[in-house]
Design a protein around this motif. Sequence first.
Motif, mmCIF file in Angstrom:
data_model
loop_
_atom_site.group_PDB
_atom_site.id
_atom_site.type_symbol
_atom_site.label_atom_id
_atom_site.label_comp_id
_atom_site.label_asym_id
_atom_site.label_seq_id
_atom_site.Cartn_x
_atom_site.Cartn_y
_atom_site.Cartn_z
ATOM 1 N N ASP A 4 32.358 -0.259 8.103
ATOM 2 C CA ASP A 4 32.116 0.621 9.237
ATOM 3 C C ASP A 4 33.318 0.554 10.175
ATOM 4 O OD1 ASP A 4 30.642 2.473 10.662
ATOM 5 O OD2 ASP A 4 29.562 0.962 11.812
ATOM 6 N N GLU A 5 33.354 1.484 11.132
ATOM 7 C CA GLU A 5 34.404 1.490 12.146
ATOM 8 C C GLU A 5 33.783 1.190 13.503
ATOM 9 O OE1 GLU A 5 33.805 4.357 10.377
ATOM 10 O OE2 GLU A 5 35.323 4.122 8.840
ATOM 11 N N LEU A 6 34.496 0.458 14.315
ATOM 12 C CA LEU A 6 34.085 0.160 15.680
ATOM 13 C C LEU A 6 35.099 0.788 16.610
ATOM 14 C CD1 LEU A 6 32.345 -1.512 17.726
ATOM 15 C CD2 LEU A 6 34.050 -3.299 17.456
ATOM 16 N N GLY A 7 34.633 1.496 17.581
ATOM 17 C CA GLY A 7 35.604 2.015 18.517
ATOM 18 C C GLY A 7 35.185 3.330 19.120
ATOM 19 N N PRO A 8 36.061 3.851 19.920
ATOM 20 C CA PRO A 8 37.375 3.295 20.188
ATOM 21 C C PRO A 8 37.315 2.146 21.190
ATOM 22 C CG PRO A 8 37.095 5.331 21.410
ATOM 23 C CD PRO A 8 35.859 5.158 20.571
ATOM 24 N N THR A 40 42.161 2.146 20.191
ATOM 25 C CA THR A 40 42.276 1.335 18.985
ATOM 26 C C THR A 40 40.929 1.323 18.282
ATOM 27 O OG1 THR A 40 43.931 -0.052 20.053
ATOM 28 C CG2 THR A 40 42.880 -0.932 18.095
ATOM 29 N N TRP A 41 40.954 1.583 16.996
ATOM 30 C CA TRP A 41 39.754 1.527 16.173
ATOM 31 C C TRP A 41 39.814 0.263 15.333
ATOM 32 C CZ3 TRP A 41 35.910 5.144 16.512
ATOM 33 C CH2 TRP A 41 36.207 6.278 17.249
ATOM 34 N N VAL A 42 38.685 -0.396 15.163
ATOM 35 C CA VAL A 42 38.610 -1.593 14.344
ATOM 36 C C VAL A 42 37.793 -1.253 13.097
ATOM 37 C CG1 VAL A 42 37.950 -4.015 14.240
ATOM 38 C CG2 VAL A 42 38.685 -3.037 16.414
ATOM 39 N N TYR A 43 38.417 -1.370 11.944
ATOM 40 C CA TYR A 43 37.733 -1.175 10.670
ATOM 41 C C TYR A 43 37.250 -2.535 10.194
ATOM 42 C CZ TYR A 43 39.702 3.523 10.190
ATOM 43 O OH TYR A 43 40.023 4.833 10.372
ATOM 44 N N MET A 56 40.660 -4.649 10.219
ATOM 45 C CA MET A 56 41.954 -4.010 10.393
ATOM 46 C C MET A 56 41.867 -3.126 11.628
ATOM 47 S SD MET A 56 43.755 -1.177 7.929
ATOM 48 C CE MET A 56 43.082 0.278 8.694
ATOM 49 N N THR A 57 42.908 -3.107 12.433
ATOM 50 C CA THR A 57 42.942 -2.217 13.584
ATOM 51 C C THR A 57 43.835 -1.030 13.272
ATOM 52 O OG1 THR A 57 44.749 -3.469 14.573
ATOM 53 C CG2 THR A 57 42.522 -4.036 15.268
ATOM 54 N N ARG A 127 27.976 -6.760 16.359
ATOM 55 C CA ARG A 127 27.383 -7.358 17.557
ATOM 56 C C ARG A 127 27.960 -8.755 17.798
ATOM 57 N NH1 ARG A 127 22.901 -10.585 18.542
ATOM 58 N NH2 ARG A 127 21.945 -10.243 20.564
ATOM 59 N N ILE A 128 28.055 -9.536 16.748
ATOM 60 C CA ILE A 128 28.623 -10.881 16.868
ATOM 61 C C ILE A 128 30.111 -10.790 17.210
ATOM 62 C CG2 ILE A 128 29.099 -13.011 15.590
ATOM 63 C CD1 ILE A 128 26.582 -12.335 13.914
ATOM 64 N N PHE A 129 30.812 -9.855 16.604
ATOM 65 C CA PHE A 129 32.238 -9.669 16.838
ATOM 66 C C PHE A 129 32.524 -9.273 18.287
ATOM 67 C CE2 PHE A 129 35.786 -6.658 17.075
ATOM 68 C CZ PHE A 129 36.828 -7.474 16.676
ATOM 69 N N ARG A 130 31.722 -8.351 18.824
ATOM 70 C CA ARG A 130 31.940 -7.925 20.215
ATOM 71 C C ARG A 130 31.825 -9.102 21.168
ATOM 72 N NH1 ARG A 130 28.244 -3.628 19.098
ATOM 73 N NH2 ARG A 130 29.398 -1.779 18.515
ATOM 74 N N LYS A 131 30.849 -9.968 20.906
ATOM 75 C CA LYS A 131 30.677 -11.150 21.753
ATOM 76 C C LYS A 131 31.873 -12.093 21.650
ATOM 77 C CE LYS A 131 26.017 -12.173 21.716
ATOM 78 N NZ LYS A 131 24.914 -13.055 21.410
ATOM 79 N N ALA A 132 32.382 -12.270 20.431
ATOM 80 C CA ALA A 132 33.463 -13.226 20.202
ATOM 81 C C ALA A 132 34.822 -12.700 20.625
ATOM 82 C CB ALA A 132 33.510 -13.612 18.718
ATOM 83 N N ALA A 133 35.082 -11.411 20.473
ATOM 84 C CA ALA A 133 36.435 -10.895 20.682
ATOM 85 C C ALA A 133 36.586 -10.014 21.912
ATOM 86 C CB ALA A 133 36.885 -10.100 19.459
ATOM 87 N N LEU A 134 35.581 -9.242 22.262
ATOM 88 C CA LEU A 134 35.773 -8.207 23.271
ATOM 89 C C LEU A 134 35.069 -8.455 24.598
ATOM 90 C CD1 LEU A 134 35.333 -5.122 20.919
ATOM 91 C CD2 LEU A 134 37.430 -6.324 21.501
ATOM 92 N N ALA A 135 33.974 -9.200 24.601
ATOM 93 C CA ALA A 135 33.177 -9.362 25.813
ATOM 94 C C ALA A 135 33.958 -10.084 26.906
ATOM 95 C CB ALA A 135 31.892 -10.121 25.502
#
Length: 183
Positions: A4-8, A40-43, A56-57, A127-135
């Motif tokens: 899936d893609e996350l973003g932007p 930036t989109w995160v694949y 991958m961004t 959800r886990i990634f957003r907490k670890a990298a973006l929050a």
Amino acid sequence: MCADELGPVIPRTFPPAPGWSPDGHRIKAELDYSRGPEKTWVYGGLRVADGQQVTMTASSRNSVFYQRFLALLEDANPTGDIYVVTDNLSSHNSLSTRTWLEDHPRIRHVFIPVGACWLNLQEGWWRIFRKAALAGQSFAGPDEITRATRIATTQLNARAKPWIWGRPPPPTRQLRRRYIYCL
């Protein structure tokens, strides 16, 4: 693999918090919030069997970057067929992507139904990634987002476990104390 893609994800900066003057009054700072023009989109691709993730961004969400991402998935899984569970996005179904897939017969797409994104286990990993990298982070540019993505993926892969769709079974209850009443 669930993909899936996350973003932007947009770089944004916040001014420093207002301070206090020497005589005890609060210094008021003007609201200065800015968003850069870069997106930036995160694949991401989750290997369900062991919980390992490939990320991958990219600067946009199109067929070219999706094909690069599929090449990364192919490199991360050197043997066997690769079934990519993904949504029905135009970049996943484009003519250039289908042509690219003909040259890579190991990769096969499995599209989830429209409106059923919860079937894709990648959504739970986001959800886990957003907490670890973006929050709570303030990013000045796409390079910082790429760096945060790389670090968070490495940390999450270090403690990865197999993913199972659904709720885990409830824990078994221990026997409660038994009381004996004497009359």
